[in-house]
Design a protein around this motif. Structure first.
Motif, short mmCIF file in Angstrom:
data_model
loop_
_atom_site.label_atom_id
_atom_site.label_comp_id
_atom_site.label_asym_id
_atom_site.label_seq_id
_atom_site.Cartn_x
_atom_site.Cartn_y
_atom_site.Cartn_z
N TYR A 96 0.84 -1.19 0.00
CA TYR A 96 0.00 0.00 0.00
C TYR A 96 0.87 1.24 0.00
CZ TYR A 96 -3.71 -3.18 1.38
OH TYR A 96 -4.61 -4.22 1.43
N LEU A 97 0.54 2.20 -0.83
CA LEU A 97 1.16 3.52 -0.83
C LEU A 97 0.46 4.31 0.27
CD1 LEU A 97 3.02 5.61 -2.15
CD2 LEU A 97 1.16 6.11 -3.74
N MET A 98 1.22 4.86 1.21
CA MET A 98 0.64 5.45 2.41
C MET A 98 0.80 6.97 2.42
SD MET A 98 -0.35 2.67 3.86
CE MET A 98 -0.75 3.15 5.54
N ALA A 99 -0.04 7.60 3.21
CA ALA A 99 0.11 9.02 3.54
C ALA A 99 0.62 9.06 4.97
CB ALA A 99 -1.24 9.73 3.45
N GLY A 100 1.50 10.00 5.27
CA GLY A 100 2.03 10.10 6.63
C GLY A 100 3.52 9.84 6.65
N SER A 101 4.01 9.34 7.78
CA SER A 101 5.45 9.17 7.96
C SER A 101 6.00 7.94 7.26
CB SER A 101 5.79 9.10 9.46
OG SER A 101 5.14 7.98 10.03
N THR A 102 5.14 7.01 6.88
CA THR A 102 5.55 5.80 6.15
C THR A 102 5.16 5.97 4.69
OG1 THR A 102 5.25 4.40 8.09
CG2 THR A 102 5.14 3.32 5.97
N ASP A 103 6.06 5.58 3.80
CA ASP A 103 5.74 5.67 2.38
C ASP A 103 4.94 4.47 1.89
OD1 ASP A 103 7.07 8.16 1.94
OD2 ASP A 103 8.98 7.09 2.01
N TYR A 104 5.31 3.27 2.36
CA TYR A 104 4.65 2.04 1.92
C TYR A 104 4.42 1.13 3.12
CZ TYR A 104 5.91 3.39 -2.81
OH TYR A 104 6.04 4.06 -3.99
N LEU A 105 3.34 0.37 3.07
CA LEU A 105 3.07 -0.67 4.05
C LEU A 105 2.95 -1.98 3.27
CD1 LEU A 105 2.41 -1.54 6.97
CD2 LEU A 105 0.00 -1.16 6.40
N LEU A 106 3.78 -2.95 3.65
CA LEU A 106 3.78 -4.25 3.00
C LEU A 106 3.21 -5.30 3.94
CD1 LEU A 106 7.49 -4.28 1.72
CD2 LEU A 106 5.51 -3.23 0.63
N ARG A 107 2.48 -6.25 3.38
CA ARG A 107 2.11 -7.46 4.12
C ARG A 107 2.87 -8.60 3.48
NH1 ARG A 107 -1.59 -11.76 3.74
NH2 ARG A 107 -2.50 -10.83 1.87
N ILE A 108 3.69 -9.24 4.30
CA ILE A 108 4.58 -10.30 3.82
C ILE A 108 4.23 -11.58 4.56
CG2 ILE A 108 6.99 -11.08 3.77
CD1 ILE A 108 7.82 -8.15 3.48
N VAL A 109 4.19 -12.70 3.85
CA VAL A 109 3.99 -14.00 4.48
C VAL A 109 5.22 -14.87 4.21
CG1 VAL A 109 1.47 -13.90 4.39
CG2 VAL A 109 2.72 -14.94 2.50
#
Length: 155
Positions: A96-109
């Motif tokens: 996910y491309l994020m707004a805020g202090s993080t640029d991306y959020l990944l879900r990894i398995v």
């Protein structure tokens, strides 16, 4: 999209293997108009496909990591390079491309923590332009829904 289309989508999200007759019964349509609506939703790209829901642990991937990525720069080139690398790493299920202090959020398995370490030290660290990688591990699932709620403006 009207409420009948939304009802069709919710039913298909609950059970993508419904027969057209069962789907039509659930949304209170006759089979022919129901099938026309489903095909229209598929052709327009609203319904993007069908898949099997599989138990992640039973499949052999019991560890879920949520990874926050910050990039050093936000140029078109650096963003494009990052996103292209992410698309090629199979263990990354969502990005996910994020707004805020993080640029991306990944879900990894992954299979285990050693595999996660290998993934970070290898494919993730090889992506140019990453300023930071911050990981949190999920140790349980409280809720996981694949059925959309009704939009606030819908009846």
């Amino acid at each position: 999209m009207d409420e009948v289309d939304r009802a069709i989508i919710r039913e298909l999200q609950e059970d993508g293997r419904l027969t057209n007759q069962d789907l039509a019964d659930r949304v209170r349509l006759s089979p022919s108009p129901c099938l026309r609506r489903v095909r229209r939703l598929e052709e327009s790209g609203v319904v993007q496909g069908y898949t099997a829901l599989v138990d992640q642990a039973a499949f052999g991937l019991p560890v879920t990591a949520f990874v926050r990525i910050r990039l050093e720069r936000h140029t078109t080139d650096s963003v494009g390079v990052f996103e292209e690398h992410v698309r090629r790493i199979a263990h990354i299920q969502d990005c996910y491309l994020m707004a805020g202090s993080t640029d991306y959020l990944l879900r990894i398995v992954v299979e285990d923590l050693q595999e996660y370490e290998r993934l970070v030290r290898g494919p993730l660290h090889s992506i140019p332009g990453i300023a930071s990688i911050d990981t949190e591990f999920a140790f349980g699932i409280v809720k996981q829904s694949r059925v959309f709620p009704r939009p606030a403006g819908a009846r």
